[in-house]
Structures are given as C-alpha cells and as structure tokens.
Scaffold this motif. Structure first.
Motif, mmCIF file in Angstrom:
data_model
loop_
_atom_site.group_PDB
_atom_site.id
_atom_site.type_symbol
_atom_site.label_atom_id
_atom_site.label_comp_id
_atom_site.label_asym_id
_atom_site.label_seq_id
_atom_site.Cartn_x
_atom_site.Cartn_y
_atom_site.Cartn_z
ATOM 1 N N ALA A 146 0.887 -1.277 -0.137
ATOM 2 C CA ALA A 146 -0.082 0.206 -0.047
ATOM 3 C C ALA A 146 0.779 1.288 -0.055
ATOM 4 C CB ALA A 146 -0.999 0.012 1.183
ATOM 5 N N ALA A 147 2.015 1.244 0.717
ATOM 6 C CA ALA A 147 2.925 2.322 0.915
ATOM 7 C C ALA A 147 3.360 2.753 -0.559
ATOM 8 C CB ALA A 147 4.063 2.206 1.924
ATOM 9 N N LEU A 148 3.525 1.612 -1.445
ATOM 10 C CA LEU A 148 4.267 1.812 -2.501
ATOM 11 C C LEU A 148 3.566 2.549 -3.676
ATOM 12 C CD1 LEU A 148 6.507 -1.569 -2.701
ATOM 13 C CD2 LEU A 148 7.370 0.712 -2.156
ATOM 14 N N LEU A 149 2.456 2.175 -3.476
ATOM 15 C CA LEU A 149 1.360 2.744 -4.746
ATOM 16 C C LEU A 149 1.310 4.175 -4.804
ATOM 17 C CD1 LEU A 149 -2.106 0.650 -4.152
ATOM 18 C CD2 LEU A 149 -0.321 0.485 -6.204
ATOM 19 N N PRO A 150 1.340 4.944 -3.660
ATOM 20 C CA PRO A 150 1.354 6.540 -3.726
ATOM 21 C C PRO A 150 2.702 7.166 -4.388
ATOM 22 C CG PRO A 150 0.391 5.898 -1.706
ATOM 23 C CD PRO A 150 0.980 4.650 -2.337
ATOM 24 N N VAL A 151 3.851 6.333 -4.522
ATOM 25 C CA VAL A 151 5.255 6.715 -4.952
ATOM 26 C C VAL A 151 4.937 7.252 -6.175
ATOM 27 C CG1 VAL A 151 7.241 6.188 -5.408
ATOM 28 C CG2 VAL A 151 6.330 5.415 -3.205
ATOM 29 N N PRO A 152 5.413 8.520 -6.547
ATOM 30 C CA PRO A 152 5.201 8.982 -7.901
ATOM 31 C C PRO A 152 6.093 8.098 -8.862
ATOM 32 C CG PRO A 152 5.814 10.685 -6.232
ATOM 33 C CD PRO A 152 6.036 9.501 -5.648
ATOM 34 N N SER A 153 5.446 7.949 -9.976
ATOM 35 C CA SER A 153 6.210 7.407 -11.162
ATOM 36 C C SER A 153 7.214 8.248 -11.973
ATOM 37 C CB SER A 153 5.257 6.655 -12.118
ATOM 38 O OG SER A 153 4.278 5.826 -11.726
ATOM 39 N N PRO A 154 8.226 7.655 -12.377
ATOM 40 C CA PRO A 154 9.150 8.487 -13.284
ATOM 41 C C PRO A 154 8.479 9.205 -14.433
ATOM 42 C CG PRO A 154 9.772 6.473 -13.616
ATOM 43 C CD PRO A 154 8.753 6.303 -12.586
ATOM 44 N N ARG A 155 8.887 10.519 -14.603
ATOM 45 C CA ARG A 155 8.276 11.216 -15.836
ATOM 46 C C ARG A 155 9.107 10.485 -17.106
ATOM 47 N NH1 ARG A 155 4.871 15.396 -14.624
ATOM 48 N NH2 ARG A 155 4.856 15.997 -12.348
ATOM 49 N N ARG A 156 8.043 10.299 -17.929
ATOM 50 C CA ARG A 156 8.737 9.815 -19.247
ATOM 51 C C ARG A 156 9.159 11.207 -20.197
ATOM 52 N NH1 ARG A 156 4.159 5.645 -21.203
ATOM 53 N NH2 ARG A 156 4.510 4.237 -19.380
ATOM 54 N N PRO A 157 10.369 11.049 -20.681
ATOM 55 C CA PRO A 157 10.843 12.149 -21.678
ATOM 56 C C PRO A 157 9.973 12.463 -22.659
ATOM 57 C CG PRO A 157 12.262 10.272 -22.176
ATOM 58 C CD PRO A 157 11.201 9.781 -20.962
#
Length: 135
Positions: free
Chosen positions: A124-135
């Motif tokens: 659950a704690a990992l789900l809100p972690v932002p994903s890296p932005r794609r270039p």
C-alpha cells in the motif's frame, strides 16, 4: 516505480482483498473458524464470533478490492494514490492491533501474521510513490 509495477501491486492487493472479502462476507462462520486456511486459525483466539462484524470486515475488504482493481486496470496515478492511502488508513491500525496480540500464536503463525499484515502495508505504501516522468 513504473506504471506496470504499480498495476501489479494494485492487482496483488485486489486479489488479497477478494480472498479475504469473499470468504468473510459470504461465509462468515467458516472465515471465523478457518482463516487464513490450510489448517491455521488466526481469528478464533481474538474474541467470540460476531457475524455482523465478520460480514462488515468482508465488505470492507471487498470495497478495497474494487478500488485496487480499478487502479490496476485504469492505471491512473490518482487511483493508485487513493488505493494506497485507503489501504494504509485501514491496514496500518489493523497491523498494529495484531502486533499487540501475537502471544496466542506459535512461531509459524506469528511469522505468518507479521508477513501478511506488514506485506499489505508495504504494498500500500508503494502505490502513492510517484512514477518517473517519461521524456
């Protein structure tokens, strides 16, 4: 964390919620007597059977399963955040309660409780972690 990883984590949470939720909501006596399965009995030592409470817990898990499945399928950052925070709001106090009531279990069941409860908290704690932005 990649989008695909978040989808897998949300799907794992949905599957967990489906397992617990269906069993508790529709077969509450069986859930009370036999959860988590495989001959283990984690609920019976925590107090007398209460059908209303067991069914409500099942319904809560089913609701969390729906939100988690929606996040996995729709793959929207807001849904990943909502699912993760919802799970944390529920499962962090749930895990803390159970950590205070492990004295009734043998070593294998104690370890199983710890892994199961804190595993959900970590997912659950990992789900809100932002994903890296794609270039």
């Amino acid at each position: 964390m990649t989008l695909r990883t978040k989808q897998v984590l949300a799907a794992l949470l949905a599957a967990t919620a489906g397992y617990v939720g269906m069993w508790a909501a529709f077969w509450p006596t069986s859930f009370y007597d036999g959860f988590p399965g495989l001959g283990r009995h984690w609920v019976t030592g925590l107090g007398p059977y209460n059908e209303h409470l067991v069914r409500d817990v099942g319904a809560l898990y089913l609701a969390m399963g729906v939100v988690s499945l929606c996040a996995a399928v729709m793959a929207h950052s807001g849904l990943f955040t909502a699912a993760g925070l919802g799970w944390l709001a529920f499962d962090l106090p749930h895990a803390v309660f159970h950590m205070r009531h492990l004295d009734m279990y043998g070593p294998a069941d104690t370890a199983g409780n710890i892994v199961a409860l804190w595993g959900v908290v970590v997912l659950a704690a990992l789900l809100p972690v932002p994903s890296p932005r794609r270039p």
